[in-house]
Design an enzyme around this catalytic site. Structure first.
Site, PDB file in Angstrom:
ATOM      1  N   ASP A 115     -10.814 -11.789 -45.187  1.00  0.00           N
ATOM      2  CA  ASP A 115     -11.026 -10.404 -45.609  1.00  0.00           C
ATOM      3  C   ASP A 115     -11.202 -10.281 -47.119  1.00  0.00           C
ATOM      4  O   ASP A 115     -11.712  -9.273 -47.602  1.00  0.00           O
ATOM      5  CB  ASP A 115      -9.857  -9.515 -45.160  1.00  0.00           C
ATOM      6  CG  ASP A 115     -10.075  -8.958 -43.760  1.00  0.00           C
ATOM      7  OD1 ASP A 115     -11.236  -8.963 -43.301  1.00  0.00           O
ATOM      8  OD2 ASP A 115      -9.095  -8.531 -43.130  1.00  0.00           O
ATOM      9  N   PRO A 144       5.724  15.940 -57.305  1.00  0.00           N
ATOM     10  CA  PRO A 144       4.324  15.521 -57.129  1.00  0.00           C
ATOM     11  C   PRO A 144       3.660  16.429 -56.097  1.00  0.00           C
ATOM     12  O   PRO A 144       4.117  16.515 -54.956  1.00  0.00           O
ATOM     13  CB  PRO A 144       4.449  14.076 -56.613  1.00  0.00           C
ATOM     14  CG  PRO A 144       5.797  13.620 -57.077  1.00  0.00           C
ATOM     15  CD  PRO A 144       6.665  14.839 -57.039  1.00  0.00           C
ATOM     16  N   ASN A 154      -2.951  32.132 -56.342  1.00  0.00           N
ATOM     17  CA  ASN A 154      -2.992  32.885 -57.594  1.00  0.00           C
ATOM     18  C   ASN A 154      -4.159  32.488 -58.512  1.00  0.00           C
ATOM     19  O   ASN A 154      -4.343  33.064 -59.579  1.00  0.00           O
ATOM     20  CB  ASN A 154      -1.669  32.758 -58.356  1.00  0.00           C
ATOM     21  CG  ASN A 154      -1.321  31.324 -58.726  1.00  0.00           C
ATOM     22  OD1 ASN A 154      -2.182  30.534 -59.106  1.00  0.00           O
ATOM     23  ND2 ASN A 154      -0.048  30.979 -58.622  1.00  0.00           N
ATOM     24  N   ASP A 198      -2.264  26.141 -55.312  1.00  0.00           N
ATOM     25  CA  ASP A 198      -3.602  25.565 -55.461  1.00  0.00           C
ATOM     26  C   ASP A 198      -3.539  24.062 -55.728  1.00  0.00           C
ATOM     27  O   ASP A 198      -4.330  23.293 -55.184  1.00  0.00           O
ATOM     28  CB  ASP A 198      -4.331  26.243 -56.628  1.00  0.00           C
ATOM     29  CG  ASP A 198      -4.596  27.714 -56.369  1.00  0.00           C
ATOM     30  OD1 ASP A 198      -5.551  28.009 -55.638  1.00  0.00           O
ATOM     31  OD2 ASP A 198      -3.856  28.552 -56.903  1.00  0.00           O
ATOM     32  N   GLY A 199      -2.583  23.650 -56.572  1.00  0.00           N
ATOM     33  CA  GLY A 199      -2.480  22.237 -56.914  1.00  0.00           C
ATOM     34  C   GLY A 199      -2.134  21.380 -55.721  1.00  0.00           C
ATOM     35  O   GLY A 199      -2.656  20.278 -55.557  1.00  0.00           O
ATOM     36  N   HIS A 237       8.699  26.734 -65.377  1.00  0.00           N
ATOM     37  CA  HIS A 237       7.520  27.410 -64.853  1.00  0.00           C
ATOM     38  C   HIS A 237       7.921  28.777 -64.289  1.00  0.00           C
ATOM     39  O   HIS A 237       8.283  28.887 -63.114  1.00  0.00           O
ATOM     40  CB  HIS A 237       6.872  26.574 -63.747  1.00  0.00           C
ATOM     41  CG  HIS A 237       6.412  25.221 -64.196  1.00  0.00           C
ATOM     42  ND1 HIS A 237       7.287  24.193 -64.470  1.00  0.00           N
ATOM     43  CD2 HIS A 237       5.162  24.729 -64.411  1.00  0.00           C
ATOM     44  CE1 HIS A 237       6.600  23.118 -64.836  1.00  0.00           C
ATOM     45  NE2 HIS A 237       5.320  23.417 -64.812  1.00  0.00           N
ATOM     46  N   HIS A 291      -8.469  -7.059 -49.898  1.00  0.00           N
ATOM     47  CA  HIS A 291      -7.389  -6.882 -48.934  1.00  0.00           C
ATOM     48  C   HIS A 291      -6.201  -7.811 -49.201  1.00  0.00           C
ATOM     49  O   HIS A 291      -5.201  -7.734 -48.481  1.00  0.00           O
ATOM     50  CB  HIS A 291      -7.906  -7.124 -47.508  1.00  0.00           C
ATOM     51  CG  HIS A 291      -8.651  -5.966 -46.938  1.00  0.00           C
ATOM     52  ND1 HIS A 291      -9.664  -5.331 -47.604  1.00  0.00           N
ATOM     53  CD2 HIS A 291      -8.514  -5.313 -45.746  1.00  0.00           C
ATOM     54  CE1 HIS A 291     -10.138  -4.349 -46.853  1.00  0.00           C
ATOM     55  NE2 HIS A 291      -9.450  -4.310 -45.723  1.00  0.00           N
ATOM     56  N   GLU A 295      -2.761   6.756 -44.928  1.00  0.00           N
ATOM     57  CA  GLU A 295      -1.570   6.019 -45.349  1.00  0.00           C
ATOM     58  C   GLU A 295      -0.588   6.889 -46.121  1.00  0.00           C
ATOM     59  O   GLU A 295       0.625   6.848 -45.893  1.00  0.00           O
ATOM     60  CB  GLU A 295      -1.957   4.804 -46.203  1.00  0.00           C
ATOM     61  CG  GLU A 295      -2.723   3.728 -45.464  1.00  0.00           C
ATOM     62  CD  GLU A 295      -4.231   3.931 -45.522  1.00  0.00           C
ATOM     63  OE1 GLU A 295      -4.968   3.025 -45.096  1.00  0.00           O
ATOM     64  OE2 GLU A 295      -4.665   4.998 -46.013  1.00  0.00           O
ATOM     65  N   HIS A 304       2.204  29.926 -66.607  1.00  0.00           N
ATOM     66  CA  HIS A 304       2.390  28.886 -65.591  1.00  0.00           C
ATOM     67  C   HIS A 304       3.529  27.942 -65.949  1.00  0.00           C
ATOM     68  O   HIS A 304       4.482  27.803 -65.171  1.00  0.00           O
ATOM     69  CB  HIS A 304       1.098  28.088 -65.414  1.00  0.00           C
ATOM     70  CG  HIS A 304       1.152  27.066 -64.321  1.00  0.00           C
ATOM     71  ND1 HIS A 304       1.875  25.898 -64.410  1.00  0.00           N
ATOM     72  CD2 HIS A 304       0.576  27.037 -63.094  1.00  0.00           C
ATOM     73  CE1 HIS A 304       1.730  25.195 -63.300  1.00  0.00           C
ATOM     74  NE2 HIS A 304       0.948  25.869 -62.490  1.00  0.00           N
TER      75      HIS A 304
END
Length: 667
Positions: free
Chosen positions: A474, A117, A184, A154-155, A27, A478, A416, A258
């Site tokens: 529950d 990620p 960008n 942005d991601g 990239h 759950h 979480e 990119h």
């Protein structure tokens, strides 16, 4: 000023362009676009030390937009870090190169965390900033007083984890946290307008952040914004309006720059446009010297700090301390608890329990352990809005609050995923030991961060309660079924499921001793009968599996179980013995530790009888490696039910009579 900075920034641009082109993968656009911003940051603001990358008071620089990893590798190489050579850069994205496709954490290299990620780096940065505040409170501003910078795109801001982490950072008023937004307006698919119309300024301000807008190619604006950021009373985001692929005549400002090499012909045009008359990977001596001087000045400043506060640094002696056997010495002076006292309290609690043998939920057993070890100066607890259910907060905990970081417990709120990403940052920062709680079912929200903790070999501990259909009413939303198997499939992650009080203490202690492996501790909601009722001086759970009951020397059956089902297995063993069917029960609180044992030990556990069965109230397939093709596996391969937990166990055939009938039929 502008010419000098532009030439320095072009060093980053062309190392990045050339490395991506040689690898034919990567990239280039983000490093080309953000080169100006990071040049000003590293030259004029960042406190770092290429000669000692692990300097405790360094500013942390986190590249959350990890696809632009060549930006980081170029900076580290240019400023003199020995971890990144020019040959490493030439081997970008090649086997065993430290210059991987996305930054991969290696201690002492200048690469602070593994990202890739998107959004993970933002949560890690929040963890870094929290750790800095905690340590500053513990040992004083003379030793600890630094910033955390995170470069996000942005991601990163589209990913939901960014919302969770930024919101908590604003709530805690982390004024030491500075986010550089590479604004960008381009993503892989094209303009971000295809999918996003957020008002970023209003979003950040709603979190309690300060927000600045600048031209990311205007050096005066960059410098002015970073100066303001040093004095902010809140976390601050600097929106840097940049051009992705800056300098490319045909691809700048476009998605084509990119995630793909620019191509030889386009690179020639970039060289011409930016007046860069040098060969691939060639940095002119003058600019190379200037960059090395930036690193040398930073090192000199860092070393002066170390020298000035060498005596105060003794206060840092506890960092990274745990119950590990390698820490033979006691805690340094100034702490009102000793390591030996903690060990003694653990042994006393186990001895006292063996006098009562009260049925307890293992989440409650965990709480009793935490009441003791919460005195560890490096242990930082928390929960995702389930402190009372996870039993992660004890009477010995003090809440970390905005403007008050003297505590040792974080209320993460219903966040979480951010909790687990933040815990990674806390662990990476300096050796603090984070643990955080939620329900086992919600580990699905946490898994990307858990996976990265395992990859980075961090001591992070996940307290996942309500570990089976045993939570009852529950219902199936759950009740975890496949979650244990999912977690067990992650390399370098120990998944503990203790069966009673003694095993819970043993599993917790092993988690605190595991220096390079994160741990999951899965705990029951319901009270369960004790199975370890004799002396517990040896940590048998550390073997992963061990024989806990035998009805006769000569046996026909091996029963393996974990957690709450170990009690069920014991009941089955006793009742089979009344029909002259003799067996042994193997408690297996941690498959991963068992798999590490010697062949002889594993054969002793598994190969004594032809028939081996497993019992666990979860998905069964991960147990077949122990029971073999002729074995029996009792578990659940469907979703749960809403009902009192004993009725659900009976419904799924996880009761003594149903299992005995099938065993007898098999025999």
């Amino acid at each position: 000023m502008s010419k000098q900075y532009k030439e320095l920034a072009n060093c980053i641009r062309f190392l990045s362009i050339d490395a991506v082109q040689k690898a034919n993968s990567g990239h280039p656009g983000m490093p080309m676009g953000m080169a100006d911003v990071v040049t000003v940051l590293f030259k004029d603001f960042l406190n770092f030390n290429p000669n000692n990358p692990s300097w405790i008071n360094r500013d942390r620089f986190v590249l959350s937009a990890g696809h632009g990893s060549m930006l980081l590798y170029s900076l580290l190489h240019l400023t003199g870090y020995k971890s990144i050579s020019l040959n490493d850069i030439k081997n970008f994205r090649q086997l065993d190169s430290i210059c991987a496709g996305h930054p991969e954490y290696h201690p002492g290299t200048g690469i602070e965390t593994t990202t890739g990620p998107l959004g993970q780096g933002i949560s890690n940065a929040v963890g870094f900033a929290i750790s800095e505040e905690i340590l500053k409170k513990q040992v004083g501003k003379k030793i600890i007083d630094h910033k955390t910078y995170v470069l996000a795109g942005d991601g990163c801001l589209m990913e939901g984890i960014s919302h969770e982490a930024l919101s908590l950072a604003g709530h805690l008023k982390l004024k030491n946290l500075i986010l550089l937004f590479d604004n960008n307006s381009i993503s892989i698919d094209g303009p971000t307008s295809l999918a996003v119309s957020d008002d970023h300024e209003k979003r950040f301000k709603s979190y309690g952040w300060d927000y600045l807008r600048i031209n990311g190619h205007n050096y005066k604006e960059i410098s002015k914004a970073l100066k303001k950021a040093q004095k902010s009373k809140k976390p601050i985001a600097i929106s840097c309006k940049t051009t992705i692929g800056y300098g490319s005549p045909n691809k700048s400002g476009k998605a084509s720059s990119h995630g793909s090499p620019l191509g030889d012909e386009e690179i020639k045009l970039v060289r011409k446009k930016l007046n860069w008359n040098y060969n691939p990977f060639e940095i002119p001596k003058k600019l190379n010297k200037e960059w090395k001087l930036i690193g040398a000045k930073a090192s000199k400043k860092a070393e002066k700090h170390e020298k000035n506060y060498i005596n105060e640094k003794k206060k840092l002696g506890w960092l990274g301390w745990s119950l590990s056997n390698k820490f033979k010495k006691d805690f340094p002076p100034g702490y009102n608890v000793s390591r030996n006292a903690i060990i003694g309290s653990i042994e006393k609690a186990k001895a006292n329990y063996l006098k009562t043998l009260e049925p307890l939920a293992t989440r409650k057993c965990s709480e009793k352990f935490l009441e003791i070890v919460s005195k560890l100066p490096s242990l930082i607890g928390g929960s995702a809005d389930l402190a009372g259910s996870n039993n992660t907060k004890t009477k010995n905990h003090k809440i970390i609050k905005p403007n008050d970081f003297s505590g040792n417990y974080i209320h993460y709120g219903v966040r979480e995923h951010a909790m687990c990403g933040i815990m990674n940052g806390i662990s990476l920062h300096s050796g603090l030991i984070p643990y955080g709680g939620t329900f086992l079912i919600f580990s699905d929200y946490c898994k990307p961060s858990i996976r990265l903790a395992a990859m980075m070999k961090q001591k992070v501990i996940y307290v996942f309660t309500h570990d089976s259909i045993g939570l009852g009413e529950d219902g199936p939303t759950h009740q975890p079924i496949e979650q244990l198997t999912s977690l067990r499939s992650i390399p370098n992650l120990n998944v503990f499921r203790p069966a009673d009080f003694i095993e819970t203490f043993e599993c917790w202690q092993k988690a605190l001793e595991s220096e390079n492996t994160p741990s999951v501790i899965a705990l029951t909601r319901q009270a369960i009968n004790p199975i370890r009722v004799k002396d517990s001086s040896e940590n048998k759970s550390s073997f992963g599996a061990y024989e806990i009951l035998r009805s006769k020397d000569d046996i026909k059956l091996t029963i393996i179980a974990s957690g709450s089902e170990t009690s069920l297995a014991s009941d089955i063993c006793h009742k089979l013995a009344t029909e002259s069917i003799y067996s042994k029960v193997i408690s297996m609180p941690c498959q991963e530790l068992f798999d590490q044992q010697s062949v002889d030990y594993k054969n002793k556990i598994l190969n004594e009888t032809e028939l081996v069965i497993s019992i666990e109230a979860s998905e069964i397939h991960y147990w077949k490696k122990y029971t073999g093709k002729n074995g029996l596996n009792f578990g659940i391969n469907d979703f749960g039910k809403s009902a009192p937990y004993k009725e659900i166990y009976n419904h799924f055939g996880l009761d003594t009579e149903s299992i005995i009938q099938k065993i007898k039929k098999k025999l």
